[in-house]
Motif scaffolding. Structure first.
Motif, PDB file in Angstrom:
ATOM      1  N   ASN A 241      34.214  35.092  39.000  1.00 11.94           N
ATOM      2  CA  ASN A 241      34.849  36.331  38.813  1.00 11.94           C
ATOM      3  C   ASN A 241      33.548  36.608  37.810  1.00 11.94           C
ATOM      4  OD1 ASN A 241      36.675  36.900  39.704  1.00 11.94           O
ATOM      5  ND2 ASN A 241      37.336  35.071  38.927  1.00 11.94           N
TER       6      ASN A 241
ATOM      7  N   ARG B 154      40.940  37.989  37.550  1.00 16.61           N
ATOM      8  CA  ARG B 154      39.860  38.489  38.704  1.00 16.61           C
ATOM      9  C   ARG B 154      39.518  39.699  38.741  1.00 16.61           C
ATOM     10  NH1 ARG B 154      42.492  36.150  44.054  1.00 16.61           N
ATOM     11  NH2 ARG B 154      40.097  37.052  44.535  1.00 16.61           N
TER      12      ARG B 154
ATOM     13  N   VAL C  19      43.958  41.341  46.750  1.00 19.61           N
ATOM     14  CA  VAL C  19      43.774  40.644  45.651  1.00 19.61           C
ATOM     15  C   VAL C  19      45.342  40.577  45.026  1.00 19.61           C
ATOM     16  CG1 VAL C  19      42.729  40.202  43.745  1.00 19.61           C
ATOM     17  CG2 VAL C  19      41.441  40.747  45.557  1.00 19.61           C
TER      18      VAL C  19
ATOM     19  N   ASN D 297      37.261  30.967  35.638  1.00 26.38           N
ATOM     20  CA  ASN D 297      39.170  30.630  34.732  1.00 26.38           C
ATOM     21  C   ASN D 297      39.162  29.317  34.692  1.00 26.38           C
ATOM     22  OD1 ASN D 297      40.333  33.437  34.923  1.00 26.38           O
ATOM     23  ND2 ASN D 297      39.653  33.197  37.113  1.00 26.38           N
TER      24      ASN D 297
END
Length: 247
Positions: free
Chosen positions: A206, A145, A67, A219
């Motif tokens: 997320n 994240r 990630v 986000n």
């Protein structure tokens, strides 16, 4: 005899502790060797590394690295980047390569990654990655994240695996989202200026387990413009447990 029993007792405690999954923060930093006075390019990665139970730890650490690599790797050959040190160096190398191509540009790249264990229970583990990157332009990008794991196996849990019936939870979440952001029930979800794709409410990329409840976090750019910032809504567990596969 008493000493012998005491030693065995200590050994059992030590063995038990070693079998418990734990995390240890590790920090990695790199800066460019190109002389600079301001906006000097640098990268900082601070990440919790899973320890003790090898199979579970390896699975968690591999996913977290992938990630973070997705966030800060800008090179061409990813096969040579297999740990945080080489990842940090590759970020600086990408900047220096760009500087050679455009020597008159004075901006400096920056990346800051901070990870932490957001939530941990017997069934689920949630790591949060707070990331900021700047590689030129009007502004950098900051976001979060969420990485979810089965605490017993270390395997990644994907968002659609969180819910007993994702469609039911989505309908519940949309109603609450509309109420929070004052979007009339009969209006298009984007009626007040949001930017949901195809004009339809979607769950965020997320989803976080927190001490206070289940957090849906959008986000910047995911549901609204950069100027409007991220959007979020928090549900206490007593409201959403009936929808969840993991508690």
């Amino acid at each position: 005899m008493k000493n012998y029993i005491f030693i065995i007792f200590l050994c059992l405690i030590f063995t038990s502790c070693k079998k418990e999954l734990s995390f240890e923060n590790e920090r990695f930093e790199e800066k460019s060797n190109i002389p600079c006075k301001t906006d000097c390019p640098e990268i900082t990665i601070e990440v919790p590394v899973a320890k003790n139970i090898k199979v579970i730890s390896d699975s968690i650490n591999k996913k977290v690295f992938s990630v973070i690599k997705e966030i800060v790797f800008f090179g061409e050959d990813s096969t040579k980047v297999n740990d945080y040190k080489s990842l940090s160096k590759s970020f600086i190398a990408s900047y220096e390569e760009m500087r050679q191509k455009f020597p008159n540009d004075t901006f400096g790249w920056e990346a800051k990654i901070i990870g932490n264990v957001e939530f941990q229970s017997d069934s689920i583990l949630n790591l949060k990655i707070d990331h900021y990157t700047f590689t030129g332009g009007a502004h950098g990008y900051q976001g979060y994240r969420s990485i979810l794991f089965n605490a017993k196996t270390g395997k990644t849990i994907f968002n659609n695996q969180l819910f007993k019936n994702e469609k039911d939870f989505k309908a519940f979440a949309e109603k609450a989202f509309r109420a929070k952001y004052k979007i009339p029930a009969e209006a298009n979800i984007n009626a007040t200026g949001l930017m949901f794709e195809n004009d339809k409410f979607q769950l965020p990329q997320n989803i976080f387990y927190t001490s206070e409840g289940l957090l849906l976090y959008y986000n910047s750019y995911e549901a609204a413009s950069y100027a409007d910032g991220p959007k979020e809504i928090l549900f206490p567990y007593d409201e959403v447990n009936k929808y969840l596969n993991f508690h």
